[in-house]
Design a protein around this motif. Structure first.
Motif, PDB file in Angstrom:
ATOM      1  N   TRP B  26       0.816  -1.218   0.000  1.00  0.00           N
ATOM      2  CA  TRP B  26       0.000   0.000   0.000  1.00  0.00           C
ATOM      3  C   TRP B  26       0.855   1.275   0.000  1.00  0.00           C
ATOM      4  O   TRP B  26       0.379   2.329  -0.379  1.00  0.00           O
ATOM      5  N   PHE B  45      -7.673  -2.678  -8.065  1.00  0.00           N
ATOM      6  CA  PHE B  45      -6.539  -2.916  -7.190  1.00  0.00           C
ATOM      7  C   PHE B  45      -5.746  -4.146  -7.669  1.00  0.00           C
ATOM      8  O   PHE B  45      -4.514  -4.106  -7.758  1.00  0.00           O
ATOM      9  N   HIS B 288     -12.846  -0.453  -4.737  1.00  0.00           N
ATOM     10  CA  HIS B 288     -12.237  -0.334  -6.059  1.00  0.00           C
ATOM     11  C   HIS B 288     -13.191  -0.877  -7.125  1.00  0.00           C
ATOM     12  O   HIS B 288     -13.982  -1.775  -6.840  1.00  0.00           O
TER      13      HIS B 288
END
Lengths: 459, 340
Positions: B26, B45, B288
């Motif tokens: 991340w 993602f 996402h």
């Protein structure tokens, strides 16, 4: 009464039914005219399908389309109903090993919007539950549970989780929050054993590490205890062994049917009926003994037609290997209209077609079978099996059918097509088929026709 | 060697104890907002992780099965530096011995993978020492959670996941007029941290960061039975003398509260206590494109907590930022209206 094999409309089936009836057609208790499913059950899509004209096909359709009524009758007679979700083929073998227990897949409701041409309102209702069109059409299942107008509420709900599609998992989780308790069981993501690990051979020729087989075996044992408690009698090894033997009878018959139809010089049975026949393998359409009779009838019909060189699809049609089931059944008709025929398939449950080992302890055999599910392992494993089957069935083209919103479809199509291209050179396309594909027919048609032309041009 | 991991439930202490450098993905500055491929339904993602793995062929990347798309994304990178790619099978259940054994066996397998990457297998004492360092750090972050500004907190936790550094941000300035909201959802990569600024500049205050690698990911070995301290509400830290993969598996499974679990009741329990104690007035559900697991929770979150929920999709391009900002502003305005 014999007639030349062909595909006929629902209207033509009315006349054909009269002829057969006059000629002394004998039907099971669920038999009758196909048209009644439109009138009584609003299965409107039948008006746009074309069906094989044999009594064996009539029996298949009536068997399929009366499942919910038969389940309701079973409930009324005091039988226990198990809703089994996602594993596609394993838990039902266990459930049917117990007398007085029937298993069915509520997931099957994903075809209801297609069959009822959305007059059921299930997809609209699912949207109100927060499951919009970004999810797979299996979201219809959640709505069907809520309105209780389709299948009876099961006495027990079990669902495999872990290596499953996220959209399915999310929908099942929503179901639980709606007040339908679920017993979850873990399905690991299958991988090959590492060099320092003990491995086990799975049906279909793949292998998995013992630690994964043990995990699934333990989980199925737990599911078995739940089933035993429901049935009020133990699900012991003897009962499971007998259940596996019965399931294998069905799998052998289906394998013979697939070999006969897909291997024939031209198709003795249509693609649509074959898709429905294959579906019987996963939970026997809620009646194991009758499923065997239905398949036996289809096999006899296919063999007779083959012997007499009678086909429903002319010789010369491009031989297509089809990947994933279609949300709209009509597309299987259209493939044949446009000059193709099915010569092989992977409708996401090849593990329900492979024989369950009978030389192993039953839970071990079932665990290995569950782990051979094409959807729980690497897409590359699935692609390699498709390649092997394409070679075996002399496929000329591959269609990867996308299910709208299904998380597995986002990645697998490219991988499968790449492997097929690299290893066989076969042309392929990926098509998305919604529950009602009518507005997309020009696009679907032109893409499929282009594929079929390419396939034929390579002869 | 750097070992990038994609789920906070793959314990970085195991990687660190092998002498390698765990890197929570991340914080990576090049994990970003690539345009999605033409194929519909791809999770943004998972797509970013695939592109990242392709760019970093020299590093190890640990994918995880907690998300189906990430599991399948692993198939898409097969063949590219495959000896440095690992798919960790995170069980979706935690209640059974089968799930615990599966998790333990995966940690053992990860250990063998790390040794092949020139890591060295730690002793039980060494693993315990590293686990204690991580555990203490996580507890410190948890203590600080209610007091620190959201953006700085997200950065600090991401840095901790990146290199183990524990730098706590200074406490936030009092802003009593701001609307307390929770940010709940999937991964919040560095490239998307601006959403925290947008919320705060629109008059909100993120008092709970429950995104994937946020506060939810901070677990530690606690004293048993847990006797929460009056000051922090957290049970005391319990130092391990020895640790095995089985111990780590038990700790992870005991503390995991995530959307992929079945059932996901523990996520709801985890949220319940914090939403109440921090007087949250609205939930921003962060997801996402293509993420079914989180999208499906919008309605259950509303029903469970009786709070307004704003579905906020991670933007893929800068041009989407004004729309995202507009939605956040309108949401906060409506929350302020409710209190008036």
């Amino acid at each position: 009464m014999n007639a030349a094999p062909r595909k006929i409309t629902l209207g033509e089936w009315e006349q054909r039914y009269e002829q057969l009836h006059r000629a002394g057609l004998r039907e099971p208790s669920y038999g009758g005219r196909l048209g009644r499913h439109v009138l009584l059950d609003s299965d409107l899509r039948l008006r746009h399908l074309r069906f094989d004209n044999s009594p064996a096909a009539l029996r298949l359709w009536n068997f399929l389309l009366t499942e919910n009524q038969r389940l309701a009758q079973a409930r009324a007679q005091g039988e226990k109903l198990v809703g089994t979700m996602k594993d596609l083929g394993t838990v039902p073998v266990m459930a049917y090993s117990l007398p007085g227990v029937r298993a069915f897949y509520p997931d099957g409701a994903w075809w209801t919007p297609c069959l009822m041409e959305c007059s059921d309102g299930l997809l609209r209702q699912a949207e109100k539950l927060g499951l919009d069109a970004s999810f797979c059409p299996v979201r219809a299942m959640a709505a069907a549970f809520q309105n209780a107008e389709h299948f009876p509420r099961p006495d027990l709900l079990v669902c495999s989780t872990g290596a499953v599609c996220d959209d399915f998992s999310a929908i099942a989780q929503r179901l639980e929050k709606m007040g339908f308790p679920i017993e979850w069981w873990e399905m690991p993501r299958r991988r090959p054993p590492e060099p320092d690990e003990a491995g086990r051979v799975l049906p279909g020729g793949l292998s998995a590490p013992e630690v994964q087989v043990a995990c699934v075996r333990d989980e199925l044992e737990r599911v078995g205890r739940l089933l035993s408690a429901l049935a009020g009698r133990p699900l012991d090894a003897a009962a499971l062994t007998a259940g596996i033997r019965q399931a294998n009878k069905i799998r052998r018959t289906l394998a013979a049917l697939r070999r006969t139809v897909y291997g024939a010089p031209a198709a003795p049975l249509p693609a649509l009926e074959m898709l429905v026949a294959e579906m019987l393998a996963i939970h026997f359409c809620s009646d194991r003994e009758e499923a065997l009779r239905v398949l036996t009838g289809l096999l006899a019909k296919a063999l007779r037609r083959l012997e007499q060189r009678e086909y429903v699809v002319a010789e010369g049609a491009a031989r297509v290997f089809w990947v994933n089931p279609v949300a709209d059944l009509r597309v299987m008709n259209l493939l044949e209209d446009w000059g193709g025929r099915i010569c092989g398939s992977d409708y996401m449950f090849t593990h329900a077609l492979d024989l369950i080992p009978e030389d192993l302890p039953p839970l071990e055999a079932l665990a290995r079978t569950a782990l051979s599910d094409p959807m729980v392992g690497s897409t590359l494993d699935r692609a390699h099996r498709i390649v092997a089957e394409c070679r075996a069935c002399r496929a000329e083209a591959v269609v990867v059918s996308r299910i709208p919103g299904a998380s597995h479809c986002a990645w697998e199509g490219d991988i499968i097509r790449r492997v097929v291209r690299e290893e066989t050179g076969l042309p392929s396309i990926e098509l998305e088929v919604p529950p009602i594909s009518d507005p997309l027919l020009p696009t679907l048609g032109s893409r499929l026709q282009a594929l079929l032309e390419t396939a034929r041009s390579k002869r | 060697m750097q070992v990038f991991y994609t789920s906070p439930w793959v314990p970085p202490e195991l990687i660190k104890a092998h002498g390698l450098e765990p890197r929570g993905i991340w914080f990576a500055d090049d994990l970003g907002s690539e345009p999605l491929p033409i194929g519909a339904g791809v999770c943004a993602f998972a797509n970013s992780v695939v592109r990242f793995a392709e760019r970093h062929g020299d590093a190890a990347v640990v994918f995880s099965t907690h998300c189906d798309q990430l599991r399948r994304a692993f198939d898409a990178v097969a063949g590219i530096a495959s000896e440095r790619r690992f798919l960790f099978n995170l069980p979706a259940t935690w209640q059974s011995t089968a799930a615990r054994r599966l998790f333990t066996s995966e940690l053992e397998r990860l250990g063998r993978f790390l040794v092949k990457l020139e890591g060295r297998a730690p002793s039980a004492e060494a693993l315990a020492e590293t686990a204690n360092q991580y555990g203490r750090a996580r507890r410190r972050f948890l203590e600080a959670a209610p007091r620190v500004p959201a953006r700085a907190y997200a950065e600090a936790i991401a840095r901790f996941h990146w290199d183990g550094t524990t730098v706590l941000p200074a406490p936030r300035e009092s802003n009593k007029g701001a609307v307390p909201v929770a940010l709940v959802g999937g991964p919040l990569p560095r490239a998307q941290w601006h959403v925290l600024d947008v919320i705060e500049s629109a008059g909100g205050r993120v008092v709970l960061n429950a995104t994937e690698a946020g506060e939810r990911s901070l677990w530690y070995a606690a004293e048993v039975p847990p006797m929460p301290s009056a000051e922090t509400g957290l049970p005391p830290f319990r130092a391990l003398r020895t640790a095995t993969p089985e111990d780590l598996a038990r700790l992870c499974l005991d503390h995991c509260a995530d959307v992929f679990q079945r059932p996901n009741t523990r996520l709801y329990s985890w949220l319940q206590s914090r939403l109440t104690s921090r007087q949250v007035r609205g939930i921003v559900l962060w997801y996402h494109v293509g993420c079914d697991l989180w999208r499906a929770e919008a309605q259950p979150l509303r029903e469970a907590f009786g709070l307004p929920v704003l579905l906020l999709e991670a933007n893929q391009t800068a041009s989407e930022l004004p729309r995202q900002s507009g939605r956040i502003e309108a949401f906060l305005e409506s929350l302020r209206g409710q209190s008036a």
